[in-house]
Motif scaffolding. Structure first.
Motif, PDB file in Angstrom:
ATOM      1  N   GLY A  32      29.507  59.514   7.908  1.00  0.00           N
ATOM      2  CA  GLY A  32      28.566  60.453   8.504  1.00  0.00           C
ATOM      3  C   GLY A  32      28.005  59.913   9.806  1.00  0.00           C
ATOM      4  O   GLY A  32      27.562  58.766   9.863  1.00  0.00           O
ATOM      5  N   LEU A  33      28.021  60.738  10.848  1.00  0.00           N
ATOM      6  CA  LEU A  33      27.494  60.362  12.160  1.00  0.00           C
ATOM      7  C   LEU A  33      26.440  61.381  12.574  1.00  0.00           C
ATOM      8  O   LEU A  33      26.733  62.584  12.669  1.00  0.00           O
ATOM      9  N   LYS A  45      31.246  64.095  19.389  1.00  0.00           N
ATOM     10  CA  LYS A  45      32.179  65.163  19.046  1.00  0.00           C
ATOM     11  C   LYS A  45      33.358  65.227  20.015  1.00  0.00           C
ATOM     12  O   LYS A  45      34.466  65.630  19.637  1.00  0.00           O
ATOM     13  N   GLN A  46      33.124  64.828  21.254  1.00  0.00           N
ATOM     14  CA  GLN A  46      34.202  64.851  22.244  1.00  0.00           C
ATOM     15  C   GLN A  46      35.349  63.915  21.887  1.00  0.00           C
ATOM     16  O   GLN A  46      36.468  64.089  22.377  1.00  0.00           O
ATOM     17  N   VAL A  59      22.961  74.665   8.831  1.00  0.00           N
ATOM     18  CA  VAL A  59      23.133  73.467   9.666  1.00  0.00           C
ATOM     19  C   VAL A  59      24.622  73.269   9.948  1.00  0.00           C
ATOM     20  O   VAL A  59      25.444  73.285   9.026  1.00  0.00           O
ATOM     21  N   THR A  60      24.960  73.065  11.220  1.00  0.00           N
ATOM     22  CA  THR A  60      26.358  72.936  11.616  1.00  0.00           C
ATOM     23  C   THR A  60      26.818  71.488  11.557  1.00  0.00           C
ATOM     24  O   THR A  60      26.201  70.603  12.161  1.00  0.00           O
ATOM     25  N   PHE A  61      27.901  71.263  10.845  1.00  0.00           N
ATOM     26  CA  PHE A  61      28.552  69.965  10.771  1.00  0.00           C
ATOM     27  C   PHE A  61      29.955  70.105  11.352  1.00  0.00           C
ATOM     28  O   PHE A  61      30.579  71.159  11.224  1.00  0.00           O
ATOM     29  N   THR A  62      30.433  69.047  11.978  1.00  0.00           N
ATOM     30  CA  THR A  62      31.791  69.048  12.531  1.00  0.00           C
ATOM     31  C   THR A  62      32.567  67.893  11.930  1.00  0.00           C
ATOM     32  O   THR A  62      32.162  66.731  12.068  1.00  0.00           O
ATOM     33  N   VAL A  72      32.187  63.017   9.812  1.00  0.00           N
ATOM     34  CA  VAL A  72      31.496  64.296   9.890  1.00  0.00           C
ATOM     35  C   VAL A  72      30.267  64.074  10.762  1.00  0.00           C
ATOM     36  O   VAL A  72      29.519  63.118  10.568  1.00  0.00           O
ATOM     37  N   VAL A  73      30.085  64.943  11.746  1.00  0.00           N
ATOM     38  CA  VAL A  73      29.064  64.765  12.777  1.00  0.00           C
ATOM     39  C   VAL A  73      28.066  65.912  12.718  1.00  0.00           C
ATOM     40  O   VAL A  73      28.454  67.074  12.505  1.00  0.00           O
TER      41      VAL A  73
END
Length: 278
Positions: A32-33, A45-46, A59-62, A72-73
């Motif tokens: 987890g980041l 994320k880039q 809540v948005t996770f990527t 997962v960010v």
């Protein structure tokens, strides 16, 4: 009750207790980041390969990969409640093996300047406590799981901390931009120290002196100890990385606007390097 029944009863209780323990946190092979601001999170994320968006309770996770590591960010938002909420959702939905935080902070150590990095060996809430008639503050939070007091300082995971100290020695970090348009030739200083957290943007040299005297603080921010407390209570390894955007003094707002981009990039660069080195 005869001995056989006693033994059988004991075995049932033992199995039940083991089942309860087994139902505790079960990590998956993902890291987890977290970061407080969109810009900080975007830097991480880039670097993701095959990013995918997952929305959990709004809540948005990527998710994606950095190198061979699944990550997962998420952006926590500003402040302790937002940070704790996002961390809890992260742990509950994704079950990461570990949690890393990247972000900026105000410096409270006079030997540090904007752009420098504090690897949080420990974090503490500087605005939590109760004041009695005898003026003796209680700074310890209470663990909702065990009902016992937490430590005042939440220790970082020692393995993650040592890894951060190792990988940062081979990183090229950005120096401080000068008014002349150049960059300071002073090397970026990186130290392992104490980060304190409170729901307040500190812009006061008096408060800086107080945080330094009471907590031995090297930096102050608004999310770290909340994330550390959630991770500590669920026994998930964590590490908070902070790069300084200002000195938390009367000029903090001016310095923040000037140094925030450099500080955010330095912190994100270290967190990404840690993940790559896992």
């Amino acid at each position: 009750m005869n001995n056989k029944r006693i033994k059988k009863h004991f075995l049932v209780l033992l199995l039940l207790s083991q089942t309860t323990v087994a139902q505790h946190y079960k990590p998956r092979s993902i890291t987890g980041l977290l970061g407080a601001f969109g810009a900080e999170v975007e830097l991480v994320k880039q670097t993701l390969k095959k990013p995918k968006t997952v929305v959990v309770d709004g809540v948005t996770f990527t998710t994606g990969r950095i190198g061979k590591r699944k990550v997962v960010v998420a952006e926590t938002g500003i402040g302790k409640v937002n940070a704790a909420m996002t961390t809890a959702l992260l742990l509950d939905h994704f079950r990461p093996e570990r949690v890393l935080f990247t972000g900026i902070a105000g410096g409270t150590n006079p030997d540090l300047q904007p752009g420098d990095i504090v690897i949080a060996g420990r974090t503490a809430h500087h605005d939590y406590g109760s004041i009695t008639d005898k003026n003796t503050p209680t700074r310890q939070t209470r663990n909702v799981i065990t009902k016992q007091f937490n430590p005042v300082y939440f220790p970082a995971d020692s393995s993650l901390m040592r890894l951060a100290e190792k990988v940062v020695t081979s990183l090229t970090l950005e120096g401080i931009p000068l008014a002349s348009g150049g960059v300071s030739d002073r090397p970026v200083k990186v130290m392992t120290g104490t980060v304190v957290t409170g729901d307040v943007f500190v812009a006061s040299s008096v408060k800086v002196s107080s945080l330094r005297a009471e907590f031995g603080a090297d930096a102050t921010e608004m999310e770290g100890a909340a994330i550390a407390q959630v991770c500590y209570q669920v026994k998930v390894p964590h590490l908070i990385i902070r790069s300084l955007s200002d000195r938390a003094d009367a000029e903090a707002h001016i310095a923040y606007d000037k140094f925030y981009p450099t500080a955010a990039r330095n912190s994100a660069k270290l967190v990404i390097a840690i993940v790559q080195a896992l």
